[in-house]
Design a protein around this motif. Structure first.
Motif, short mmCIF file in Angstrom:
data_model
loop_
_atom_site.label_atom_id
_atom_site.label_comp_id
_atom_site.label_asym_id
_atom_site.label_seq_id
_atom_site.Cartn_x
_atom_site.Cartn_y
_atom_site.Cartn_z
N VAL A 83 3.82 -3.87 3.76
CA VAL A 83 4.08 -5.23 4.28
C VAL A 83 4.19 -5.17 5.79
N ASP A 84 3.51 -6.11 6.41
CA ASP A 84 3.64 -6.26 7.86
C ASP A 84 4.87 -7.14 8.11
N PRO A 85 5.96 -6.55 8.65
CA PRO A 85 7.20 -7.34 8.76
C PRO A 85 7.08 -8.52 9.71
N ALA A 86 6.15 -8.42 10.68
CA ALA A 86 6.02 -9.52 11.65
C ALA A 86 5.51 -10.79 10.98
N PHE A 87 4.67 -10.62 9.96
CA PHE A 87 4.05 -11.79 9.33
C PHE A 87 4.43 -11.92 7.86
N ALA A 88 5.21 -10.95 7.33
CA ALA A 88 5.62 -10.94 5.91
C ALA A 88 4.42 -11.04 4.99
N ARG A 89 3.33 -10.37 5.36
CA ARG A 89 2.13 -10.40 4.52
C ARG A 89 1.84 -9.00 4.00
N PRO A 90 1.45 -8.91 2.72
CA PRO A 90 1.12 -7.59 2.18
C PRO A 90 -0.30 -7.17 2.55
N SER A 91 -0.55 -5.87 2.52
CA SER A 91 -1.94 -5.39 2.62
C SER A 91 -2.06 -4.17 1.70
N VAL A 92 -3.27 -3.94 1.20
CA VAL A 92 -3.47 -2.84 0.25
C VAL A 92 -4.67 -1.99 0.65
N ARG A 93 -4.66 -0.77 0.14
CA ARG A 93 -5.78 0.16 0.30
C ARG A 93 -5.56 1.32 -0.68
N THR A 94 -6.63 2.09 -0.88
CA THR A 94 -6.55 3.25 -1.78
C THR A 94 -6.02 4.45 -0.99
N ILE A 95 -5.18 5.25 -1.65
CA ILE A 95 -4.76 6.52 -1.04
C ILE A 95 -4.78 7.63 -2.09
N SER A 96 -4.69 8.85 -1.59
CA SER A 96 -4.56 10.02 -2.48
C SER A 96 -3.10 10.45 -2.46
N VAL A 97 -2.51 10.51 -3.63
CA VAL A 97 -1.10 10.88 -3.73
C VAL A 97 -1.02 12.36 -4.09
N GLN A 98 -0.16 13.08 -3.39
CA GLN A 98 0.04 14.50 -3.72
C GLN A 98 1.36 14.65 -4.47
N ILE A 99 1.40 15.61 -5.38
CA ILE A 99 2.64 15.89 -6.10
C ILE A 99 3.27 17.11 -5.44
#
Ligand SMILES: Cc1cc2nc3c(=O)[nH]c(=O)nc-3n(C[C@H](O)[C@H](O)[C@H](O)COP(=O)(O)O)c2cc1C
Length: 197
Positions: A36-52
């Motif tokens: 979330v961008d706190p300045a505008f309270a808007r969400p954004s999404v993207r793909t990531i690789s999660v490591q365990i």
């Protein structure tokens, strides 16, 4: 419907990732990350690789990118894993904390040399105006660390996820999809419930 055999939902998530891999899911550690961008309270999404990392989840971002900036100011995130082949989903909500340099360097060392060189050369936040300039920067990095350890750049930041809410979803017959919810309790344990399909 009973809660599946999950005592700690983070370990349950790690088990579901392993099970999805065993059943042929090509990249089960890929997830969608919402910030979330706190300045505008808007969400954004993207793909990531999660490591365990033993029993926790970590991921890396370029600190100069949109999400990199957002995470510095607003550490609340949501993640969604979806495994198409097994028709299962886990959503996670929580906060992130930046890894210390020791852990970040340890996980950086597990990346391939090529990926390290690209991470050092990349200005991911910028318009890709000049591919030749990028190629030269990468070549320069390659020369600088010929036969040497490639150091982690300061902008390559790792985050550890501290989940507060996880929902496990599995496809069921006729849209009767079972869902199991785990929420962090005030005493630090987990409260679980079965949700309506
Ligand atoms: C399969 C896959 C894995 C990715 N893994 C990462 C990752 O681990 N970290 C990362 O910063 N970007 C990763 N990306 C790129 C991001 O999706 C995104 O395009 C980039 O980081 C810029 O995001 P932002 O502008 O929203 O900050 C991945 C993309 C794909 C398709």
């Amino acid at each position: 419907m009973n809660t599946p055999d999950i005592v700690d939902p983070v370990l349950g998530l790690i088990d579901w990732i392993a099970a999805a891999r065993e059943r042929g899911e090509p990249d089960p550690q890929t997830a969608t990350l919402a910030t979330v961008d706190p300045a505008f309270a808007r969400p954004s999404v993207r793909t990531i690789s999660v490591q365990i990392d033993t029993d926790s989840l970590v991921f890396f971002v370029n600190a100069h990118t949109g999400k990199g900036q957002q995470l510095q100011w607003h550490p609340y995130v949501a993640l969604c894993f979806f495994w198409h082949g097994v028709q299962q989903q886990i959503t996670v909500e929580g906060v992130v904390e930046a890894l210390d340099a020791v852990d970040a360097d340890r996980l950086w060392a597990q990346r391939s040399r090529d990926s390290q060189l690209t991470a050092r050369s990349s200005q991911q936040q910028a318009v890709f105006g000049d591919p030749e300039a990028f190629r030269q920067r990468r070549e320069q990095e390659r020369h600088s660390y010929d036969f040497e350890h490639v150091p982690r750049p300061a902008h390559w930041v790792g985050y550890r996820l501290l989940p507060t809410r996880l929902e496990f979803w599995a496809a069921g017959w006729h849209r009767q999809h079972p869902r199991w919810l785990f929420e962090r309790a005030p005493d630090g344990g987990w409260q679980s419930s079965v949700q309506e399909p």
